[in-house]
Design a protein around this motif. Structure first.
Motif, PDB file in Angstrom:
ATOM      1  N   VAL A   1       0.855  -1.196   0.000  1.00 27.87           N
ATOM      2  CA  VAL A   1       0.000   0.000   0.000  1.00 27.87           C
ATOM      3  C   VAL A   1       0.887   1.241   0.000  1.00 27.87           C
ATOM      4  O   VAL A   1       2.068   1.178   0.354  1.00 27.87           O
ATOM      5  CB  VAL A   1      -0.961   0.036   1.218  1.00 27.87           C
ATOM      6  N   ASP A   2       0.290   2.358  -0.396  1.00 27.39           N
ATOM      7  CA  ASP A   2       1.075   3.591  -0.491  1.00 27.39           C
ATOM      8  C   ASP A   2       0.958   4.464   0.743  1.00 27.39           C
ATOM      9  O   ASP A   2       1.840   5.253   1.036  1.00 27.39           O
ATOM     10  CB  ASP A   2       0.609   4.386  -1.716  1.00 27.39           C
ATOM     11  N   GLN A   3      -0.165   4.337   1.432  1.00 27.22           N
ATOM     12  CA  GLN A   3      -0.344   5.138   2.642  1.00 27.22           C
ATOM     13  C   GLN A   3      -1.145   4.342   3.646  1.00 27.22           C
ATOM     14  O   GLN A   3      -2.081   3.621   3.289  1.00 27.22           O
ATOM     15  CB  GLN A   3      -1.120   6.429   2.327  1.00 27.22           C
ATOM     16  N   VAL A   4      -0.772   4.499   4.910  1.00 31.19           N
ATOM     17  CA  VAL A   4      -1.583   3.954   6.000  1.00 31.19           C
ATOM     18  C   VAL A   4      -1.994   5.149   6.848  1.00 31.19           C
ATOM     19  O   VAL A   4      -1.139   5.913   7.305  1.00 31.19           O
ATOM     20  CB  VAL A   4      -0.785   2.933   6.837  1.00 31.19           C
ATOM     21  N   VAL A   5      -3.272   5.306   7.015  1.00 29.30           N
ATOM     22  CA  VAL A   5      -3.766   6.495   7.732  1.00 29.30           C
ATOM     23  C   VAL A   5      -4.856   6.079   8.710  1.00 29.30           C
ATOM     24  O   VAL A   5      -5.443   5.001   8.564  1.00 29.30           O
ATOM     25  CB  VAL A   5      -4.350   7.543   6.739  1.00 29.30           C
ATOM     26  N   PRO A   6      -5.120   6.907   9.716  1.00 29.09           N
ATOM     27  CA  PRO A   6      -6.225   6.578  10.630  1.00 29.09           C
ATOM     28  C   PRO A   6      -7.520   6.335   9.847  1.00 29.09           C
ATOM     29  O   PRO A   6      -7.743   6.943   8.785  1.00 29.09           O
ATOM     30  CB  PRO A   6      -6.334   7.828  11.507  1.00 29.09           C
ATOM     31  N   GLU A   7      -8.306   5.469  10.417  1.00 27.71           N
ATOM     32  CA  GLU A   7      -9.483   4.993   9.692  1.00 27.71           C
ATOM     33  C   GLU A   7     -10.387   6.120   9.178  1.00 27.71           C
ATOM     34  O   GLU A   7     -10.902   6.055   8.066  1.00 27.71           O
ATOM     35  CB  GLU A   7     -10.275   4.056  10.610  1.00 27.71           C
ATOM     36  N   ASP A   8     -10.526   7.152  10.011  1.00 30.89           N
ATOM     37  CA  ASP A   8     -11.439   8.220   9.595  1.00 30.89           C
ATOM     38  C   ASP A   8     -10.824   9.144   8.541  1.00 30.89           C
ATOM     39  O   ASP A   8     -11.470  10.096   8.097  1.00 30.89           O
ATOM     40  CB  ASP A   8     -11.885   9.040  10.824  1.00 30.89           C
ATOM     41  N   GLN A   9      -9.599   8.855   8.166  1.00 28.80           N
ATOM     42  CA  GLN A   9      -8.975   9.727   7.145  1.00 28.80           C
ATOM     43  C   GLN A   9      -8.760   9.007   5.817  1.00 28.80           C
ATOM     44  O   GLN A   9      -8.118   9.534   4.907  1.00 28.80           O
ATOM     45  CB  GLN A   9      -7.633  10.245   7.653  1.00 28.80           C
ATOM     46  N   VAL A  10      -9.287   7.790   5.719  1.00 29.37           N
ATOM     47  CA  VAL A  10      -9.021   7.016   4.499  1.00 29.37           C
ATOM     48  C   VAL A  10      -9.602   7.706   3.265  1.00 29.37           C
ATOM     49  O   VAL A  10      -8.931   7.881   2.250  1.00 29.37           O
ATOM     50  CB  VAL A  10      -9.586   5.586   4.635  1.00 29.37           C
ATOM     51  N   GLN A  11     -10.841   8.134   3.387  1.00 24.44           N
ATOM     52  CA  GLN A  11     -11.490   8.719   2.218  1.00 24.44           C
ATOM     53  C   GLN A  11     -10.860  10.053   1.828  1.00 24.44           C
ATOM     54  O   GLN A  11     -10.629  10.323   0.653  1.00 24.44           O
ATOM     55  CB  GLN A  11     -12.985   8.933   2.488  1.00 24.44           C
ATOM     56  N   SER A  12     -10.584  10.870   2.824  1.00 27.02           N
ATOM     57  CA  SER A  12     -10.013  12.176   2.484  1.00 27.02           C
ATOM     58  C   SER A  12      -8.603  12.019   1.922  1.00 27.02           C
ATOM     59  O   SER A  12      -8.207  12.737   0.999  1.00 27.02           O
ATOM     60  CB  SER A  12     -10.017  13.107   3.698  1.00 27.02           C
ATOM     61  N   THR A  13      -7.856  11.043   2.453  1.00 24.34           N
ATOM     62  CA  THR A  13      -6.514  10.822   1.915  1.00 24.34           C
ATOM     63  C   THR A  13      -6.610  10.295   0.481  1.00 24.34           C
ATOM     64  O   THR A  13      -5.823  10.686  -0.396  1.00 24.34           O
ATOM     65  CB  THR A  13      -5.732   9.823   2.794  1.00 24.34           C
ATOM     66  N   ALA A  14      -7.576   9.418   0.258  1.00 25.28           N
ATOM     67  CA  ALA A  14      -7.760   8.903  -1.109  1.00 25.28           C
ATOM     68  C   ALA A  14      -8.066  10.058  -2.058  1.00 25.28           C
ATOM     69  O   ALA A  14      -7.570  10.108  -3.186  1.00 25.28           O
ATOM     70  CB  ALA A  14      -8.886   7.879  -1.131  1.00 25.28           C
ATOM     71  N   LEU A  15      -8.843  10.978  -1.568  1.00 23.70           N
ATOM     72  CA  LEU A  15      -9.202  12.134  -2.383  1.00 23.70           C
ATOM     73  C   LEU A  15      -7.976  13.013  -2.663  1.00 23.70           C
ATOM     74  O   LEU A  15      -7.779  13.495  -3.788  1.00 23.70           O
ATOM     75  CB  LEU A  15     -10.274  12.928  -1.640  1.00 23.70           C
ATOM     76  N   SER A  16      -7.151  13.196  -1.649  1.00 21.20           N
ATOM     77  CA  SER A  16      -5.935  13.989  -1.862  1.00 21.20           C
ATOM     78  C   SER A  16      -5.015  13.283  -2.848  1.00 21.20           C
ATOM     79  O   SER A  16      -4.409  13.912  -3.712  1.00 21.20           O
ATOM     80  CB  SER A  16      -5.171  14.171  -0.554  1.00 21.20           C
ATOM     81  N   GLU A  17      -4.911  11.961  -2.695  1.00 17.97           N
ATOM     82  CA  GLU A  17      -4.084  11.198  -3.638  1.00 17.97           C
ATOM     83  C   GLU A  17      -4.623  11.358  -5.057  1.00 17.97           C
ATOM     84  O   GLU A  17      -3.872  11.536  -6.007  1.00 17.97           O
ATOM     85  CB  GLU A  17      -4.093   9.705  -3.263  1.00 17.97           C
TER      86      GLU A  17
END
Ligand SMILES: CCCCCC/C=C/CC(=O)SCCNC(=O)CCNC(=O)[C@H](O)C(C)(C)COP(=O)(O)OP(=O)(O)OC[C@H]1O[C@@H](n2cnc3c(N)ncnc32)[C@H](O)[C@@H]1OP(=O)(O)O
Length: 525
Positions: free
Chosen positions: A446-462
Motif C-alpha cells: 500500500v502507499d499510505q496507512v492512515v487513521p481509519e477516519d482519514q481514508v477517504q479524504s486521503t484517497a481524495l488527496s491522492e
C-alpha cells in the motif's frame, strides 16, 4: 444491487442541491446499457475540456459593447492572434444570437471547434518574449492582447460569448480573480458581496499547449453552483500548485474533510469535493456481509468501469467498501464450491475481465481500503494506481490462496511481483501472508496507512495528486508499465480458464474449499 455509485458529474447549472437529484443520477447509472467489452482506449482528456456550459445571470448590467473590428492592440501584438480573431469572428457570425434584455447578461458557449492555440513565443504571457504592451493591456482587459478568444472579440461579434478558455462575467464578483492576480501569486481570499459569497476552489493550470488557466469558484446565489473562469498563463496544470502557493494552501485546507461527503454520499459539502466531483466517481462495493466477489458483483463492476471509461467527464474512480470492516473478501467461495464446470468457467472469465479492465484502465483508480483485504480483494486493490489503507491491525492485506489449498494464477502472481518485487512476492505467496497495515506499507503493498477516519479524504488527496498530471502522459505511461502483464493473460485467457476449472473441480480441491468455508462459518459461531 450490489454496487452503489455516487458522485456523478454535475455541470454547475445542473448542480444537485438535494439528495433527490443525486439519486436520479445514480439511477441513471443503474440503467446503463452495457456495450460490448473492449480493452479501454487511452484518450487524451485534458482538464479544460470539461469547461463551460452556458451561463446566465439575471439582474446584472451589461457593459457597453466595444467597437467592432479586430482590436488594434491584438493585431499589433500578434499577427497570428489577429488572424485567429478574424477567423473566430467569422465563425461566430453563424452562431445563434441570444436576445439581450436590458439588465441581463447571457453568455453563450462557444461553438467554435476546439483548435490548437498558437505556440508563438510572443503569445506566451509569462514567457521571455512577450508581446509589446501585453502586460498593460492585460491589466485593463485580461487576455485581450494575448488571447485570440478574448471577450472583446466576442462582444465585437455581437454575442456575449464565453469561449471555452476565457470567461469574463463582466459584472460578477468573480471578475476579481483575474489572471493578473494569479501571475503575482496573490491569494484571492473569499470575497463577500452583500448576500453573495464567492470562494475560489482551485486554480487550474493551462490546457495543452499551456496557455490558459482556469479558476473554479464556488458561488452562492449568483447563480448558485460552480463556475469556472478562464484566463491565460504559461503554466501547466501540474505546476499550478507549485507556482502558486496559495492555491496549494487552498487545496490542503479543502482536503481536510471531504470524507464526510464521500462516506455519506450526501452530496457536495466541501470545495475540494465539489471540484473533484466533476471528474471523480466513488464506487462503493456493497455485497454484505464481506463483499465477496460474486458473479453478480463482478458483472456490476465491469459494467460500471466501462461506463465510467466511456464517459469523458470522468478522470478517476475512488474504490471503497460500504461493508463495515471488510474491503473485499476476494473470490466468493460459494461460486466455486459444488458448482458445475460451466459455472466455474463463466465465473473465472468474469474475474479475468475485471482484472484486465481495472489493470489497464485509463482512469486513475485509487483504492480507499477501509477493511480486510485478502486474496481477490488484494488483487482489486493492486490493480488500482494507488492504495490507501486504514490503520487497523485487523485490516490485513495479501494473497493467502495457498492457505486455502489453491494456487494463485500467473496473472495474480505477476501483479504481486510488479507491486512488491520478486523476492517479497515469492515469500508472501508461498506463505499465504496477510500483512497488517504497518508491514503492508513497509513491503510496498500500500502507499499510505492512515487513521481509519482519514481514508477517504486521503484517497481524495491522492486522487488530486494523480489528476494533476496530464491524462495522456499518465495513461500512456501506465500502459507502458502494465501492458505486457495484461497481454500475457490476453494471450492465454482460454488456457487459464481451463486450468482454473479443471483445478477447482477436482474432488480434493472441492473438499478443502468446503472445509475452509466451514471453518469460516464456525469461526463466526
Ligand atoms: C479482480 C480479479 C480478482 C481475481 C481473484 C483471483 C483469485 C482469488 C482467490 C480468492 O480470492 S480465494 C478467497 C480468499 N478469501 C478469504 O480467504 C477470505 C475469507 N474470509 C475472511 O477471512 C473473513 O470472512 C473476513 C473477510 C476477514 C471478514 O471477517 P468477519 O469476521 O467480518 O466475517 P466472517 O464472520 O468471517 O464472515 C461472514 C460471512 O461471510 C462468509 N464469507 C467470508 N468470506 C467469504 C468468501 N470469500 N466467500 C464466501 N463467503 C465468505 C463467512 O462464511 C460468513 O458466512 P456466514 O454464512 O454468515 O457464516
Amino acid at each position: 444491487m450490489d454496487l452503489i455509485h455516487c458522485c456523478v458529474r454535475w455541470p454547475w447549472k445542473n448542480f444537485p442541491t438535494s439528495k433527490t437529484s443525486l439519486f436520479q443520477k445514480e439511477e441513471r447509472l443503474r440503467h446503463y446499457n452495457p456495450l460490448p467489452l473492449t480493452v479501454p482506449a487511452f484518450s487524451n482528456r485534458m482538464p479544460a475540456q470539461c469547461v463551460f456550459s452556458r451561463i446566465e445571470g439575471k439582474g446584472k448590467r451589461s457593459p457597453p459593447p466595444p467597437p467592432g473590428g479586430a482590436p488594434a492592440k491584438l493585431a499589433a501584438a500578434s499577427p497570428v492572434a489577429s488572424r485567429k480573431w478574424r477567423s473566430s469572428a467569422h465563425a461566430l457570425r453563424g452562431a445563434p444570437r441570444r436576445a439581450q434584455t436590458p439588465g441581463s447578461v447571457t453568455y453563450v458557449q462557444s461553438n467554435l471547434p476546439r483548435r490548437p492555440v498558437p505556440r508563438s513565443p510572443r503569445l506566451r504571457p509569462g514567457g521571455a518574449a512577450r508581446a509589446p504592451g501585453a502586460g498593460r493591456t492585460a491589466r485593463s482587459h485580461p487576455g485581450a492582447a494575448t488571447c485570440p478568444f478574448s471577450a472583446k472579440m466576442a462582444l465585437a461579434s455581437g454575442v456575449r460569448f464565453a469561449p471555452r478558455a476565457l470567461l469574463r462575467p463582466w459584472s460578477s464578483p468573480v471578475e476579481l480573480f483575474h489572471h493578473d492576480r494569479y501571475r503575482h501569486h496573490e491569494p484571492p481570499a473569499p470575497v463577500h458581496y452583500e448576500d453573495k459569497h464567492v470562494s475560489v476552489v482551485k486554480v487550474w493550470g493551462g490546457t495543452e499547449p499551456s496557455r490558459y488557466f482556469l479558476i473554479t469558484a464556488r458561488i452562492h446565489k449568483w447563480p448558485s453552483g460552480i463556475l469556472r473562469l478562464g484566463g491565460i498563463n504559461g503554466d501547466d496544470i501540474s505546476e499550478a500548485p507549485r507556482v502558486c502557493p496559495w492555491a496549494r494552501r487552498w487545496v490542503q485546507t479543502a482536503s481536510a474533510g471531504p470524507a464526510a461527503a464521500l462516506s455519506t454520499g450526501a452530496g457536495p459539502s466541501l470545495p475540494l469535493f465539489l471540484l473533484l466531483a466533476e471528474w471523480v466517481a466513488v464506487m462503493k462495493l456493497r455485497n454484505p456481509p464481506v463483499n465477496a466477489l460474486s458473479l453478480e458483483l463482478l458483472t456490476e463492476l465491469v459494467i460500471s468501469l466501462e461506463k465510467l471509461e466511456n464517459d469523458k467527464t470522468f478522470r478517476g474512480i475512488i474504490l471503497t467498501s460500504d461493508c463495515p470492516r471488510v474491503f473485499c473478501a476476494g473470490l466468493d467461495l460459494t461460486e466455486i464450491c459444488g458448482r458445475n464446470p460451466a459455472h466455474c468457467a463463466e465465473y473465472w472469465k468474469a474475474m479475468q475481465e475485471l482484472w484486465l479492465r481495472m489493470y489497464l484502465s485509463s482512469l486513475v483508480l485509487v483504492a480507499a481500503i477501509n477493511g480486510a483485504c485478502p486474496a481477490g480483494g488484494c488483487i482489486i486493490a493492486l490493480s488500482c494506481d494507488c492504495r490507501v489503507l486504514a490503520d487497523n491491525p485487523k485490516y490485513r492485506i495479501g494473497l493467502n490462496e495457498t492457505l486455502l489449498g489453491i494456487i494463485a494464477p500467473f496473472w495474480l502472481k505477476d501483479t504481486y511481483v510488479n507491486t512488491i518485487g520478486h523476492r517479497a512476492s515469492e515469500q508472501a505467496l508461498q506463505l499465504g501472508s496477510l500483512f497488517p497495515p504497518a508491514e503492508a506499507l513497509q513491503v510496498g503493498l500500500v502507499d499510505q496507512v492512515v487513521p481509519e477516519d482519514q481514508v477517504q479524504s486521503t484517497a481524495l488527496s491522492e486522487m488530486a495528486r494523480w489528476l494533476a498530471v496530464p491524462d495522456h502522459a499518465r495513461q500512456l505511461t501506465k500502459n507502458m508499465m502494465r501492458k505486457a502483464t495484461a497481454d500475457r493473460l490476453l494471450r492465454q485467457r482460454d488456457a487459464d480458464t481451463q486450468n482454473f476449472v479443471s483445478f477447482v473441480c477436482r474432488d480434493s480441491i472441492q473438499k478443502s474449499l468446503q472445509a475452509y468455508l466451514e471453518k469460516l462459518r464456525q469461526r463466526k459461531g
